[in-house]
Motif scaffolding. Sequence first.
Motif, PDB file in Angstrom:
ATOM      1  N   THR A 122      30.920  46.820  51.267  1.00  0.00           N
ATOM      2  CA  THR A 122      31.264  47.392  49.959  1.00  0.00           C
ATOM      3  C   THR A 122      30.017  48.040  49.339  1.00  0.00           C
ATOM      4  O   THR A 122      28.915  47.890  49.857  1.00  0.00           O
ATOM      5  CB  THR A 122      31.821  46.316  49.014  1.00  0.00           C
ATOM      6  OG1 THR A 122      30.837  45.279  48.888  1.00  0.00           O
ATOM      7  CG2 THR A 122      33.118  45.732  49.541  1.00  0.00           C
ATOM      8  N   GLY A 154      37.836  47.344  51.020  1.00  0.00           N
ATOM      9  CA  GLY A 154      37.011  46.473  50.183  1.00  0.00           C
ATOM     10  C   GLY A 154      37.444  45.033  50.256  1.00  0.00           C
ATOM     11  O   GLY A 154      36.734  44.138  49.791  1.00  0.00           O
ATOM     12  N   ASN A 155      38.589  44.784  50.829  1.00  0.00           N
ATOM     13  CA  ASN A 155      39.041  43.391  51.002  1.00  0.00           C
ATOM     14  C   ASN A 155      40.020  43.328  52.169  1.00  0.00           C
ATOM     15  O   ASN A 155      41.016  44.036  52.188  1.00  0.00           O
ATOM     16  CB  ASN A 155      39.696  42.858  49.722  1.00  0.00           C
ATOM     17  CG  ASN A 155      39.780  41.343  49.728  1.00  0.00           C
ATOM     18  OD1 ASN A 155      40.407  40.776  50.618  1.00  0.00           O
ATOM     19  ND2 ASN A 155      39.162  40.693  48.770  1.00  0.00           N
ATOM     20  N   HIS A 211      31.840  36.637  41.629  1.00  0.00           N
ATOM     21  CA  HIS A 211      31.339  36.357  42.976  1.00  0.00           C
ATOM     22  C   HIS A 211      30.060  35.528  42.898  1.00  0.00           C
ATOM     23  O   HIS A 211      29.406  35.457  41.854  1.00  0.00           O
ATOM     24  CB  HIS A 211      31.026  37.655  43.719  1.00  0.00           C
ATOM     25  CG  HIS A 211      32.235  38.369  44.228  1.00  0.00           C
ATOM     26  ND1 HIS A 211      32.952  39.253  43.459  1.00  0.00           N
ATOM     27  CD2 HIS A 211      32.870  38.314  45.431  1.00  0.00           C
ATOM     28  CE1 HIS A 211      33.968  39.726  44.168  1.00  0.00           C
ATOM     29  NE2 HIS A 211      33.944  39.172  45.364  1.00  0.00           N
ATOM     30  N   HIS A 212      29.690  35.004  44.059  1.00  0.00           N
ATOM     31  CA  HIS A 212      28.470  34.211  44.263  1.00  0.00           C
ATOM     32  C   HIS A 212      27.203  34.952  43.818  1.00  0.00           C
ATOM     33  O   HIS A 212      27.190  36.182  43.702  1.00  0.00           O
ATOM     34  CB  HIS A 212      28.355  33.850  45.749  1.00  0.00           C
ATOM     35  CG  HIS A 212      28.448  35.054  46.660  1.00  0.00           C
ATOM     36  ND1 HIS A 212      27.352  35.731  47.101  1.00  0.00           N
ATOM     37  CD2 HIS A 212      29.526  35.722  47.181  1.00  0.00           C
ATOM     38  CE1 HIS A 212      27.725  36.741  47.873  1.00  0.00           C
ATOM     39  NE2 HIS A 212      29.057  36.758  47.930  1.00  0.00           N
ATOM     40  N   LYS A 232      25.601  38.254  45.725  1.00  0.00           N
ATOM     41  CA  LYS A 232      26.254  39.565  45.867  1.00  0.00           C
ATOM     42  C   LYS A 232      25.411  40.665  45.210  1.00  0.00           C
ATOM     43  O   LYS A 232      24.914  40.493  44.096  1.00  0.00           O
ATOM     44  CB  LYS A 232      27.664  39.534  45.271  1.00  0.00           C
ATOM     45  CG  LYS A 232      28.429  40.827  45.539  1.00  0.00           C
ATOM     46  CD  LYS A 232      29.929  40.643  45.389  1.00  0.00           C
ATOM     47  CE  LYS A 232      30.682  41.932  45.612  1.00  0.00           C
ATOM     48  NZ  LYS A 232      30.514  42.476  46.972  1.00  0.00           N
ATOM     49  N   ASP A 240      26.364  44.236  44.952  1.00  0.00           N
ATOM     50  CA  ASP A 240      27.028  45.428  44.409  1.00  0.00           C
ATOM     51  C   ASP A 240      28.027  45.038  43.322  1.00  0.00           C
ATOM     52  O   ASP A 240      28.604  43.954  43.356  1.00  0.00           O
ATOM     53  CB  ASP A 240      27.733  46.220  45.530  1.00  0.00           C
ATOM     54  CG  ASP A 240      28.723  45.368  46.305  1.00  0.00           C
ATOM     55  OD1 ASP A 240      28.310  44.297  46.825  1.00  0.00           O
ATOM     56  OD2 ASP A 240      29.918  45.722  46.364  1.00  0.00           O
ATOM     57  N   SER A 298      32.888  44.797  42.376  1.00  0.00           N
ATOM     58  CA  SER A 298      33.160  44.488  43.779  1.00  0.00           C
ATOM     59  C   SER A 298      34.074  45.545  44.406  1.00  0.00           C
ATOM     60  O   SER A 298      34.821  46.242  43.704  1.00  0.00           O
ATOM     61  CB  SER A 298      33.836  43.113  43.877  1.00  0.00           C
ATOM     62  OG  SER A 298      35.146  43.190  43.345  1.00  0.00           O
ATOM     63  N   GLY A 299      34.025  45.611  45.730  1.00  0.00           N
ATOM     64  CA  GLY A 299      34.931  46.522  46.441  1.00  0.00           C
ATOM     65  C   GLY A 299      36.380  46.207  46.134  1.00  0.00           C
ATOM     66  O   GLY A 299      37.227  47.109  46.021  1.00  0.00           O
ATOM     67  N   THR A 300      36.678  44.923  45.977  1.00  0.00           N
ATOM     68  CA  THR A 300      38.054  44.512  45.675  1.00  0.00           C
ATOM     69  C   THR A 300      38.466  44.971  44.280  1.00  0.00           C
ATOM     70  O   THR A 300      39.590  45.449  44.079  1.00  0.00           O
ATOM     71  CB  THR A 300      38.180  42.975  45.754  1.00  0.00           C
ATOM     72  OG1 THR A 300      37.629  42.549  46.990  1.00  0.00           O
ATOM     73  CG2 THR A 300      39.611  42.517  45.618  1.00  0.00           C
ATOM     74  N   VAL A 321      33.421  32.471  46.228  1.00  0.00           N
ATOM     75  CA  VAL A 321      33.721  33.349  47.376  1.00  0.00           C
ATOM     76  C   VAL A 321      34.272  34.689  46.879  1.00  0.00           C
ATOM     77  O   VAL A 321      33.905  35.753  47.393  1.00  0.00           O
ATOM     78  CB  VAL A 321      34.710  32.663  48.337  1.00  0.00           C
ATOM     79  CG1 VAL A 321      35.145  33.613  49.450  1.00  0.00           C
ATOM     80  CG2 VAL A 321      34.082  31.412  48.942  1.00  0.00           C
ATOM     81  N   GLY A 322      35.144  34.659  45.874  1.00  0.00           N
ATOM     82  CA  GLY A 322      35.687  35.907  45.335  1.00  0.00           C
ATOM     83  C   GLY A 322      36.915  35.659  44.476  1.00  0.00           C
ATOM     84  O   GLY A 322      37.946  35.245  44.992  1.00  0.00           O
ATOM     85  N   HIS A 367      39.451  37.482  41.545  1.00  0.00           N
ATOM     86  CA  HIS A 367      39.817  38.756  40.913  1.00  0.00           C
ATOM     87  C   HIS A 367      41.055  38.573  40.036  1.00  0.00           C
ATOM     88  O   HIS A 367      42.021  37.943  40.483  1.00  0.00           O
ATOM     89  CB  HIS A 367      40.113  39.822  41.967  1.00  0.00           C
ATOM     90  CG  HIS A 367      38.891  40.221  42.736  1.00  0.00           C
ATOM     91  ND1 HIS A 367      38.497  39.578  43.886  1.00  0.00           N
ATOM     92  CD2 HIS A 367      37.957  41.194  42.494  1.00  0.00           C
ATOM     93  CE1 HIS A 367      37.375  40.135  44.329  1.00  0.00           C
ATOM     94  NE2 HIS A 367      37.029  41.110  43.515  1.00  0.00           N
ATOM     95  N   PHE A 399      38.892  36.819  55.159  1.00  0.00           N
ATOM     96  CA  PHE A 399      38.420  38.196  55.386  1.00  0.00           C
ATOM     97  C   PHE A 399      38.172  38.429  56.881  1.00  0.00           C
ATOM     98  O   PHE A 399      38.477  39.496  57.416  1.00  0.00           O
ATOM     99  CB  PHE A 399      37.106  38.467  54.628  1.00  0.00           C
ATOM    100  CG  PHE A 399      37.098  38.027  53.186  1.00  0.00           C
ATOM    101  CD1 PHE A 399      38.103  38.444  52.314  1.00  0.00           C
ATOM    102  CD2 PHE A 399      36.085  37.222  52.680  1.00  0.00           C
ATOM    103  CE1 PHE A 399      38.085  38.056  50.974  1.00  0.00           C
ATOM    104  CE2 PHE A 399      36.059  36.830  51.355  1.00  0.00           C
ATOM    105  CZ  PHE A 399      37.064  37.247  50.504  1.00  0.00           C
TER     106      PHE A 399
HETATM  107  O1  LIG Z   1      30.365  40.147  48.733  1.00  0.00           O
HETATM  108  C1  LIG Z   1      31.328  39.349  48.889  1.00  0.00           C
HETATM  109  O2  LIG Z   1      31.166  38.141  49.083  1.00  0.00           O
HETATM  110  C2  LIG Z   1      32.681  39.900  48.844  1.00  0.00           C
HETATM  111  N1  LIG Z   1      32.803  41.191  48.817  1.00  0.00           N
HETATM  112  C3  LIG Z   1      34.016  41.920  48.796  1.00  0.00           C
HETATM  113  C4  LIG Z   1      34.117  42.720  47.517  1.00  0.00           C
HETATM  114  O3  LIG Z   1      33.110  43.356  47.133  1.00  0.00           O
HETATM  115  O4  LIG Z   1      35.175  42.746  46.903  1.00  0.00           O
HETATM  116  C5  LIG Z   1      35.227  41.095  49.119  1.00  0.00           C
HETATM  117  C6  LIG Z   1      35.181  39.667  48.653  1.00  0.00           C
HETATM  118  O5  LIG Z   1      35.573  39.598  47.334  1.00  0.00           O
HETATM  119  C7  LIG Z   1      33.851  38.999  48.926  1.00  0.00           C
END
Ligand SMILES: O=C(O)C1=N[C@H](C(=O)O)C[C@H](O)C1
Length: 273
Positions: A105, A128-129, A161-162, A165, A167, A170-172, A219-220, A222, A245
């Motif tokens: 992502t 992204g997911n 997210h953790h 991370k 970016d 998130s891609g999701t 972990v993620g 949304h 994933f």
């Molecule tokens: O970096 C992550 O850990 C994740 N990245 C993806 C995102 O950017 O959405 C998918 C997931 O959520 C975990």
Amino acid sequence: MSEAGDMGLVVVGAAGRMGQTLIRAIHTMPGARVAAAIERPDSSHLGKDAGELAGIGTINVPIVDDPLPAFAKADGVLDFTAPAASVEFAGYAAQARIVHVIGTTGCSAEDDAKIAAAARHATIVKSGNMSLGVNLLAVLVEQAAKALDPEDFDIEILEMHHRHKVDAPSGTALLLGEAAAKGRGIDLADNSVKVRDGHTGVRKAGSIGFATLRGGSVVGDHSVILAGTGERITLSHHAEDRAIFARGAVKAALWARGKKPGLYSMRDVLGLS
Ligand SMILES: O=C(O)C1=N[C@H](C(=O)O)C[C@H](O)C1
Ligand SMILES: NC(=O)C1=CN([C@@H]2O[C@H](COP(=O)(O)OP(=O)(O)OC[C@H]3O[C@@H](n4cnc5c(N)ncnc54)[C@H](OP(=O)(O)O)[C@@H]3O)[C@@H](O)[C@H]2O)C=CC1
């Protein structure tokens, strides 16, 4: 390219959080095998057995730093690394005419254009997911956004997210934003609000807002919130294990095997398009 039989998959970024999870997933899923494991030339993990590092015991696949000979002998690549690396690997996958599953992502529009160009010769699945749950959620978000009048319901997307991370959003979150924008028949790039700080003024009608939280080992998570006057709908997904994933990525590779070159999504893989 290997002969017909189990699909030989190269895991790039094999020592990373997703890389190790992918090694474990391939090990348990029928139809695929680990063909090679790649890390950067300066990685402290070079020479280690990829299975040992992933906690499943020796699989006789040492982590090496040269992708080209590995790609030449493989059927596909699983890539959860970093944008610049994924662009480079897409070029190599195109040269080798193989499958490239990209979970990375944070890609820029320029990165995505280069990946799309590589998809003239490689069969690329990018999302992204890669989980079933999030891709189903995207379908539901699109439907909800289509059904609800933008004058009455505001759309906000919240993600956590953790702490590692790098970016944001998130891609999701962006994938869910694209789904909401599609439901409303608008362009996300022209209607998104990714940062709010200071005296922002009132909310712009019809915009899609994003909020980002980072911390701990999440972990993620949304949520897409559709906020009306006097009521609120929240559509959420909580990832509890990165294996969702990794299994999705292996499934994508197996689906893409034998498909003609092009750029595909997880919604194509899962039949949710
Ligand atoms: O970096 C992550 O850990 C994740 N990245 C993806 C995102 O950017 O959405 C998918 C997931 O959520 C975990
Ligand atoms: N689409 C999806 O379903 C999901 C996507 N992701 C995404 O996947 C990516 C990776 O996440 P995560 O595993 O947590 O990150 P990590 O940092 O744990 O792993 C990335 C790995 O890739 C390696 N790497 C980076 N560049 C190269 C290169 N040029 N050659 C070889 N190896 C390289 C890194 O090495 P080094 O440490 O030396 O830089 C690292 O080992 C992120 O973009 C994340 O958002 C994550 C989960 C699910």
